[in-house]
Design a protein around this motif. Structure first.
Motif, PDB file in Angstrom:
ATOM      1  N   LEU A 113      19.065 -87.887  14.268  1.00 48.71           N
ATOM      2  CA  LEU A 113      19.456 -87.194  13.043  1.00 48.71           C
ATOM      3  C   LEU A 113      20.246 -88.115  12.117  1.00 48.71           C
ATOM      4  O   LEU A 113      20.042 -88.107  10.902  1.00 48.71           O
ATOM      5  CB  LEU A 113      20.263 -85.944  13.373  1.00 48.71           C
ATOM      6  N   HIS A 114      21.117 -88.930  12.701  1.00 51.06           N
ATOM      7  CA  HIS A 114      21.868 -89.884  11.893  1.00 51.06           C
ATOM      8  C   HIS A 114      20.897 -90.851  11.225  1.00 51.06           C
ATOM      9  O   HIS A 114      21.029 -91.149  10.037  1.00 51.06           O
ATOM     10  CB  HIS A 114      22.864 -90.660  12.756  1.00 51.06           C
ATOM     11  N   SER A 118      17.766 -90.353  10.496  1.00 55.99           N
ATOM     12  CA  SER A 118      17.018 -89.641   9.457  1.00 55.99           C
ATOM     13  C   SER A 118      17.829 -89.535   8.169  1.00 55.99           C
ATOM     14  O   SER A 118      17.310 -89.767   7.072  1.00 55.99           O
ATOM     15  CB  SER A 118      16.633 -88.235   9.939  1.00 55.99           C
ATOM     16  N   ARG A 119      19.089 -89.185   8.301  1.00 55.57           N
ATOM     17  CA  ARG A 119      19.932 -89.059   7.119  1.00 55.57           C
ATOM     18  C   ARG A 119      20.094 -90.416   6.436  1.00 55.57           C
ATOM     19  O   ARG A 119      19.988 -90.544   5.221  1.00 55.57           O
ATOM     20  CB  ARG A 119      21.293 -88.474   7.506  1.00 55.57           C
ATOM     21  N   HIS A 161      16.528 -88.762   4.370  1.00 56.53           N
ATOM     22  CA  HIS A 161      16.283 -87.319   4.485  1.00 56.53           C
ATOM     23  C   HIS A 161      17.429 -86.571   3.807  1.00 56.53           C
ATOM     24  O   HIS A 161      18.585 -86.722   4.171  1.00 56.53           O
ATOM     25  CB  HIS A 161      16.183 -86.901   5.950  1.00 56.53           C
ATOM     26  N   ARG A 182      17.927 -80.106   5.195  1.00 52.76           N
ATOM     27  CA  ARG A 182      18.727 -79.589   6.299  1.00 52.76           C
ATOM     28  C   ARG A 182      18.380 -80.313   7.598  1.00 52.76           C
ATOM     29  O   ARG A 182      17.213 -80.440   7.959  1.00 52.76           O
ATOM     30  CB  ARG A 182      18.444 -78.098   6.458  1.00 52.76           C
ATOM     31  N   LEU A 183      19.402 -80.759   8.293  1.00 54.54           N
ATOM     32  CA  LEU A 183      19.250 -81.368   9.618  1.00 54.54           C
ATOM     33  C   LEU A 183      20.176 -80.626  10.569  1.00 54.54           C
ATOM     34  O   LEU A 183      21.356 -80.435  10.269  1.00 54.54           O
ATOM     35  CB  LEU A 183      19.622 -82.849   9.600  1.00 54.54           C
ATOM     36  N   GLY A 220      21.420 -80.390  14.687  1.00 54.96           N
ATOM     37  CA  GLY A 220      21.445 -80.921  16.038  1.00 54.96           C
ATOM     38  C   GLY A 220      21.873 -79.840  17.002  1.00 54.96           C
ATOM     39  O   GLY A 220      22.849 -79.122  16.744  1.00 54.96           O
ATOM     40  N   ILE A 264      25.449 -83.155   8.811  1.00 53.83           N
ATOM     41  CA  ILE A 264      24.456 -82.599   9.725  1.00 53.83           C
ATOM     42  C   ILE A 264      25.075 -81.364  10.364  1.00 53.83           C
ATOM     43  O   ILE A 264      26.254 -81.350  10.708  1.00 53.83           O
ATOM     44  CB  ILE A 264      24.052 -83.627  10.811  1.00 53.83           C
ATOM     45  N   TRP A 272      25.730 -78.969  13.373  1.00 55.23           N
ATOM     46  CA  TRP A 272      25.751 -79.140  14.827  1.00 55.23           C
ATOM     47  C   TRP A 272      25.943 -77.787  15.496  1.00 55.23           C
ATOM     48  O   TRP A 272      26.842 -77.031  15.145  1.00 55.23           O
ATOM     49  CB  TRP A 272      26.859 -80.103  15.242  1.00 55.23           C
ATOM     50  N   PHE A 307      12.151 -74.377  10.226  1.00 45.99           N
ATOM     51  CA  PHE A 307      12.029 -75.833  10.305  1.00 45.99           C
ATOM     52  C   PHE A 307      10.565 -76.277  10.275  1.00 45.99           C
ATOM     53  O   PHE A 307       9.673 -75.552  10.696  1.00 45.99           O
ATOM     54  CB  PHE A 307      12.681 -76.345  11.596  1.00 45.99           C
TER      55      PHE A 307
END
Length: 196
Positions: free
Chosen positions: A2-3, A5-6, A10, A13-14, A16, A33, A35, A49
């Motif tokens: 996720l990190h 991707s950001r 990106h 919305r992400l 985790g 992100i 969590w 998603f």
């Protein structure tokens, strides 16, 4: 992931998801992100998603058919129609657990620069489930943590049957991280499944 991707652009919305509070505490240092503490089976997202992933062989922690079914049902519910679920699992034919023994010690440095040692010891192998203990210690051997874990090694046919039953279609399948095919020598089963 996720990190990454950001950091690589990106902007949407992400989220985790992890049942490990300590891992989440570290992850929450990244405030851009969302969590969530929990497991896939315990979520109630509905068509929110386009992509769901399980990394680090997390799929193998689903040791019963019921575990797999409940997780796949929740993941499918969380995805929009046409959304993808990407994950990897170790291929059982590679018998990775045979190398998980105390003589296979690895030395590493943790996130805060502390030198540590890690080794595994297999306790049992039965019906595709491998139970083992992972030990983290200081370089002098002083044990800091023991974790007993069971992982399931699913073959391709069983995996595909469970995916189909849950309403997924296998879109792509790889046997390594270079997108090679699954062969008799493959160490991995990397799957991208589409919500039908």
């Amino acid at each position: 992931m996720l990190h990454w991707s950001r950091e690589h652009g990106h902007v949407g919305r992400l989220v985790g998801l992890d049942p490990d509070r300590a891992a989440l505490a570290r992850a929450r240092r990244r405030a851009d992100i969302e969590w969530v503490e929990g497991t896939a089976a315990g979520t109630s997202w509905q068509a929110e998603f386009d992509l769901a992933t399980m990394t680090g062989h997390a799929f193998q922690f689903l040791v019963t058919d019921d575990d797999v079914r409940s997780s796949l049902a929740a993941i499918r519910a969380a995805l929009r129609v046409g959304g993808r679920f990407a994950f990897e699992t170790r291929h059982p034919q590679a018998r990775a657990w045979e190398a998980w023994n105390p003589s296979n010690v690895s030395d590493f440095t943790d996130a805060v620069g502390r030198a540590l040692r890690l080794w595994h010891e297999v306790e049992a192998v039965a019906d595709g489930v491998v139970t083992f203990t992972g030990t983290v210690a200081e370089p002098n051997g002083a044990v800091l943590r023991n974790d007993r874990t069971s992982l399931r090694f699913l073959d391709v046919a069983t995996l595909d049957a469970l995916l189909a039953e849950a309403g997924f279609e296998v879109e792509a399948r790889y046997g390594d991280w270079h997108r090679g095919p699954v062969t008799p020598a493959s160490q991995e089963i990397i799957t991208i499944a589409r919500h039908m």
